[in-house]
Design a protein around this motif. Structure first.
Motif, PDB file in Angstrom:
ATOM      1  N   SER A 170      20.213 -42.764   3.508  1.00 16.27           N
ATOM      2  CA  SER A 170      19.691 -43.784   2.599  1.00 16.27           C
ATOM      3  C   SER A 170      20.421 -43.745   1.259  1.00 16.27           C
ATOM      4  O   SER A 170      20.759 -44.791   0.700  1.00 16.27           O
ATOM      5  CB  SER A 170      18.189 -43.577   2.391  1.00 16.27           C
ATOM      6  OG  SER A 170      17.939 -42.377   1.668  1.00 16.27           O
ATOM      7  N   LEU A 171      20.675 -42.559   0.734  1.00 18.40           N
ATOM      8  CA  LEU A 171      21.385 -42.448  -0.538  1.00 18.40           C
ATOM      9  C   LEU A 171      22.818 -42.944  -0.411  1.00 18.40           C
ATOM     10  O   LEU A 171      23.351 -43.607  -1.306  1.00 18.40           O
ATOM     11  CB  LEU A 171      21.368 -40.993  -1.020  1.00 18.40           C
ATOM     12  CG  LEU A 171      20.013 -40.441  -1.461  1.00 18.40           C
ATOM     13  CD1 LEU A 171      20.098 -38.953  -1.724  1.00 18.40           C
ATOM     14  CD2 LEU A 171      19.509 -41.173  -2.700  1.00 18.40           C
ATOM     15  N   LYS A 172      23.452 -42.627   0.730  1.00 19.12           N
ATOM     16  CA  LYS A 172      24.822 -43.101   0.951  1.00 19.12           C
ATOM     17  C   LYS A 172      24.889 -44.627   0.976  1.00 19.12           C
ATOM     18  O   LYS A 172      25.866 -45.220   0.525  1.00 19.12           O
ATOM     19  CB  LYS A 172      25.369 -42.549   2.263  1.00 19.12           C
ATOM     20  CG  LYS A 172      25.790 -41.092   2.224  1.00 19.12           C
ATOM     21  CD  LYS A 172      26.407 -40.707   3.555  1.00 19.12           C
ATOM     22  CE  LYS A 172      26.896 -39.262   3.542  1.00 19.12           C
ATOM     23  NZ  LYS A 172      27.498 -38.882   4.851  1.00 19.12           N
ATOM     24  N   ASN A 173      23.846 -45.274   1.532  1.00 16.88           N
ATOM     25  CA  ASN A 173      23.867 -46.718   1.709  1.00 16.88           C
ATOM     26  C   ASN A 173      23.326 -47.482   0.512  1.00 16.88           C
ATOM     27  O   ASN A 173      23.165 -48.700   0.589  1.00 16.88           O
ATOM     28  CB  ASN A 173      23.095 -47.097   2.972  1.00 16.88           C
ATOM     29  CG  ASN A 173      23.876 -46.804   4.237  1.00 16.88           C
ATOM     30  OD1 ASN A 173      24.716 -47.587   4.662  1.00 16.88           O
ATOM     31  ND2 ASN A 173      23.639 -45.648   4.835  1.00 16.88           N
TER      32      ASN A 173
ATOM     33  N   VAL B 138      33.618 -32.287  -8.202  1.00 18.50           N
ATOM     34  CA  VAL B 138      33.428 -33.563  -8.894  1.00 18.50           C
ATOM     35  C   VAL B 138      33.859 -34.737  -8.023  1.00 18.50           C
ATOM     36  O   VAL B 138      33.109 -35.680  -7.806  1.00 18.50           O
ATOM     37  CB  VAL B 138      34.182 -33.576 -10.242  1.00 18.50           C
ATOM     38  CG1 VAL B 138      34.117 -34.959 -10.878  1.00 18.50           C
ATOM     39  CG2 VAL B 138      33.570 -32.544 -11.186  1.00 18.50           C
ATOM     40  N   GLN B 139      35.056 -34.683  -7.478  1.00 20.74           N
ATOM     41  CA  GLN B 139      35.567 -35.800  -6.695  1.00 20.74           C
ATOM     42  C   GLN B 139      35.186 -35.624  -5.231  1.00 20.74           C
ATOM     43  O   GLN B 139      35.756 -34.785  -4.532  1.00 20.74           O
ATOM     44  CB  GLN B 139      37.083 -35.916  -6.851  1.00 20.74           C
ATOM     45  CG  GLN B 139      37.504 -36.370  -8.240  1.00 20.74           C
ATOM     46  CD  GLN B 139      39.003 -36.555  -8.351  1.00 20.74           C
ATOM     47  OE1 GLN B 139      39.769 -35.723  -7.919  1.00 20.74           O
ATOM     48  NE2 GLN B 139      39.410 -37.654  -8.939  1.00 20.74           N
ATOM     49  N   MET B 140      34.220 -36.422  -4.777  1.00 21.28           N
ATOM     50  CA  MET B 140      33.771 -36.402  -3.380  1.00 21.28           C
ATOM     51  C   MET B 140      33.491 -37.827  -2.940  1.00 21.28           C
ATOM     52  O   MET B 140      33.175 -38.687  -3.759  1.00 21.28           O
ATOM     53  CB  MET B 140      32.499 -35.544  -3.235  1.00 21.28           C
ATOM     54  CG  MET B 140      32.705 -34.058  -3.482  1.00 21.28           C
ATOM     55  SD  MET B 140      31.171 -33.117  -3.265  1.00 21.28           S
ATOM     56  CE  MET B 140      30.241 -33.661  -4.711  1.00 21.28           C
ATOM     57  N   PRO B 141      33.593 -38.106  -1.624  1.00 21.92           N
ATOM     58  CA  PRO B 141      33.303 -39.459  -1.141  1.00 21.92           C
ATOM     59  C   PRO B 141      31.807 -39.776  -1.209  1.00 21.92           C
ATOM     60  O   PRO B 141      30.979 -38.872  -1.293  1.00 21.92           O
ATOM     61  CB  PRO B 141      33.794 -39.418   0.318  1.00 21.92           C
ATOM     62  CG  PRO B 141      33.711 -37.967   0.699  1.00 21.92           C
ATOM     63  CD  PRO B 141      34.032 -37.201  -0.560  1.00 21.92           C
ATOM     64  N   ASP B 142      31.492 -41.048  -1.159  1.00 19.22           N
ATOM     65  CA  ASP B 142      30.111 -41.571  -1.141  1.00 19.22           C
ATOM     66  C   ASP B 142      29.395 -41.367  -2.474  1.00 19.22           C
ATOM     67  O   ASP B 142      28.991 -42.312  -3.132  1.00 19.22           O
ATOM     68  CB  ASP B 142      29.292 -40.935  -0.010  1.00 19.22           C
ATOM     69  CG  ASP B 142      29.883 -41.234   1.360  1.00 19.22           C
ATOM     70  OD1 ASP B 142      30.356 -42.373   1.536  1.00 19.22           O
ATOM     71  OD2 ASP B 142      29.883 -40.351   2.222  1.00 19.22           O
ATOM     72  N   MET B 143      29.204 -40.108  -2.882  1.00 19.27           N
ATOM     73  CA  MET B 143      28.545 -39.818  -4.155  1.00 19.27           C
ATOM     74  C   MET B 143      29.275 -38.643  -4.811  1.00 19.27           C
ATOM     75  O   MET B 143      29.354 -37.563  -4.233  1.00 19.27           O
ATOM     76  CB  MET B 143      27.073 -39.468  -3.945  1.00 19.27           C
ATOM     77  CG  MET B 143      26.334 -39.163  -5.256  1.00 19.27           C
ATOM     78  SD  MET B 143      24.644 -38.580  -4.984  1.00 19.27           S
ATOM     79  CE  MET B 143      23.903 -40.058  -4.300  1.00 19.27           C
ATOM     80  N   ASP B 144      29.823 -38.855  -6.002  1.00 22.96           N
ATOM     81  CA  ASP B 144      30.577 -37.779  -6.633  1.00 22.96           C
ATOM     82  C   ASP B 144      29.649 -36.771  -7.301  1.00 22.96           C
ATOM     83  O   ASP B 144      28.430 -36.943  -7.351  1.00 22.96           O
ATOM     84  CB  ASP B 144      31.606 -38.333  -7.628  1.00 22.96           C
ATOM     85  CG  ASP B 144      30.965 -39.060  -8.810  1.00 22.96           C
ATOM     86  OD1 ASP B 144      29.795 -38.782  -9.127  1.00 22.96           O
ATOM     87  OD2 ASP B 144      31.639 -39.906  -9.422  1.00 22.96           O
ATOM     88  N   GLY B 145      30.250 -35.692  -7.802  1.00 23.25           N
ATOM     89  CA  GLY B 145      29.464 -34.618  -8.384  1.00 23.25           C
ATOM     90  C   GLY B 145      28.753 -35.004  -9.659  1.00 23.25           C
ATOM     91  O   GLY B 145      27.677 -34.455  -9.968  1.00 23.25           O
TER      92      GLY B 145
END
Length: 546
Positions: free
Chosen positions: A97-100, A476-483
């Motif tokens: 849900s958070l990803k979408n 910090v740099q991550m897909p979908d939701m960063d740090g």
């Protein structure tokens, strides 16, 4: 500021649950007007007929689930906060849900969290609307700036073309000079060697002396040409390092072999001292050898007959640095002359210098090549007692998949003391790079921590709320939701509000640390990581919490 009068669209098949949610909000000061639907068609009709400030969605309804409702909401009302409320919301659904695009989620058994979550969601929505208004204003200003930029770009393009032409002319000049000088030098040096070997006939002693002088002068001129070209390449930004894993012992011994004969001719003693446990350094082997040979040649040159020249290699785990120190028992350097050492074409006056002239470029090249490696050069000297020139280079290029060298180093670190008989501090590592996960998890578990891993910001939020870790290491740099976004959401959870969060990131530009701290992180460490420093940082936070 959060509005107190709100219109809510409930996606809920149980009217009692919808009313209970409204009661919780009214108890916290909200004036609530709500509409309840439990089908996809009802949701679409409600969104077409009216405007809502908030959507509260049950995850399970007959023939219609929360994720399907989220897809409809993001299509028809992308900026309305969307909050899941469910009694059976699992971690996988929460992460999805958070990803979408869901704003947040609340479990029905913890409706006391509803009001803070709603207030935060409404605040974020208002901030978004303000940003839209600001962006519209900026667009008007940008239209005006575009005309100015177009004129400026034309001027810059003309200036850039002029600079490129000047650089091209300079490069062509250096290439031509190099070619035109090397061609006759090849004949001078080659024929001198042939004459010295008496290929075309025997020579008397005086003739041999002349020929040796011609040969030495030719080689000296060739060295000068090479150094001038190297320095020009560095200053023009054209020199590229060919980095690889370089064996420290091998490059040190090879450098000493190149100056060994010259030292023997002067009756000097050569010493090699390898300290520490590092076997390899990530560097350009040819340029590293060039730097060492340059310093060693100077040491031999400025050390009288019978003196001592040494190469000492040491390491600093604290700073991730390998230090190559060339020392001698030579004539030394006066303090007032030290500032001129690394300037091109500058030579200091001395009797030995007049006996064996140099180009005046060697130390400038050493300093520039060390800088290209991300390192530096320093000098200590006392007149009449000798000198110590040190090249400090970072030993690693980043986190690599091979963890063997790190395990070897980790054996020297202090083990973390467990809290209680069997209780280990629990760390949550939020990181999407498998090589980094492997290295950090192995190391942190080795020194006494229990480590849980999340591979995205959204997954990190869910796992953190489940395990309540003692400390979080956040990429910090991550897909979908960063740090940064994940940290902001974690700081709004009462149970995780004060949990230490350390940024571990490859971002190392100006302002990156400030952005991490502004997002709610407690500290920042850039890659390549200093593992011992990271351990000390973690220990410091954990000791504060005990």
């Amino acid at each position: 500021m959060t509005q107190t009068s709100i219109k809510i669209l409930h996606l809920e098949d149980n009217p009692n649950d919808a009313e209970l949610q409204d009661e919780f909000l009214r108890a916290d000061g909200f004036e609530v007007a709500s509409t309840r639907v439990d089908t996809r068609e009802g949701m679409i009709d409600a969104l077409d007929r009216g405007e809502f400030d908030l959507i509260l969605a049950d995850n399970r309804m007959p023939g219609f689930n929360g994720l399907a409702a989220l897809a409809v909401a993001r299509e028809k009302a992308p900026y309305i906060p969307f909050i899941f409320i469910s009694g059976t919301l699992g971690e996988e659904v929460a992460i999805e849900s958070l990803k979408n695009g869901a704003t947040d989620y609340v479990i029905k058994q913890r409706l006391e969290r509803l009001s803070p979550v709603v207030r935060r969601a409404l605040d974020e929505a208002e901030e978004h609307r303000e940003r839209q208004r600001a962006e519209a204003s900026e667009r008007d200003a940008n239209l005006k700036l575009q005309r100015l930029n177009a004129e400026l770009e034309q001027r810059v393009a003309a200036r850039t073309a002029e600079l490129k032409r000047a650089l091209k002319i300079k490069d062509e000049f250096l290439a031509n000079v190099s070619h035109e000088l090397r061609t006759p030098l090849n004949s001078i040096i080659g024929l001198s060697e042939s004459l010295s070997d008496e290929v075309i006939g025997s020579l008397n002693d005086k003739q041999k002396n002349y020929i040796n002088t011609i040969s030495e002068s030719g080689r000296h001129l060739l060295d000068l040409i090479n150094e001038v070209l190297d320095l020009a390449k560095i200053e023009a930004g054209q020199m590229r390092l060919n980095r690889s894993s370089v064996e420290i012992r091998a490059v040190a011994q090879a450098s000493l072999r190149l100056i060994n004969q010259l030292a023997q001719e002067k009756g000097q003693v050569i010493q090699l001292d390898l300290q520490g446990q590092l076997d390899f350094i990530h560097a350009d082997e040819r340029r590293l050898k060039q730097m060492l040979v340059n310093l060693l040649s100077n040491a031999v040159k400025f050390t009288p007959r019978g003196g001592t020249v040494g190469l000492e290699v040491s390491e600093s785990q604290e700073d991730n640095v390998v230090k190559f120190t060339v020392w001698d028992t030579g004539i030394g350097i006066a303090e007032e002359d030290l500032t001129n050492l690394f300037r091109p074409f500058v030579q200091l006056e001395s009797d030995l210098d007049r006996q064996a002239a140099g180009t005046g470029l060697g130390l400038a090249l050493v300093a520039q090549m060390a800088r290209l490696h991300g390192g530096s050069v320093s000098v200590e000297s006392e007149l009449g007692k000798g000198s110590r020139f040190s090249i400090s280079l970072p030993w690693g290029s980043g986190l690599e998949a091979d963890t063997t060298p790190r395990r070897k180093l980790a054996g020297r670190f202090r083990i973390v003391k467990a809290r209680g008989e069997n209780k280990k501090p629990t760390l949550l590592l939020v990181e999407d790079t498998e090589a980094t996960i492997l290295m950090l998890k192995d190391y942190l578990e080795y020194i006494g921590f229990q480590v849980e891993v999340a591979r995205s910001g959204a997954e990190g939020i869910v796992i953190a709320q489940r395990i309540i870790p003692d400390l979080i290491l956040m990429d910090v740099q991550m897909p979908d939701m960063d740090g940064l976004e994940a940290t902001q959401k974690l700081r709004n959870d009462l149970q995780l509000k004060n949990t230490p969060i350390i940024a571990i990131t490859a971002l190392a530009m100006h302002g990156d640390r400030e952005r991490c701290l502004a997002a709610g992180m407690d500290e920042y460490m850039s890659k390549p990581l200093n593992l011992k420093g990271l351990e000390k940082m973690i220990q410091g936070f954990l000791e504060e919490r005990m």
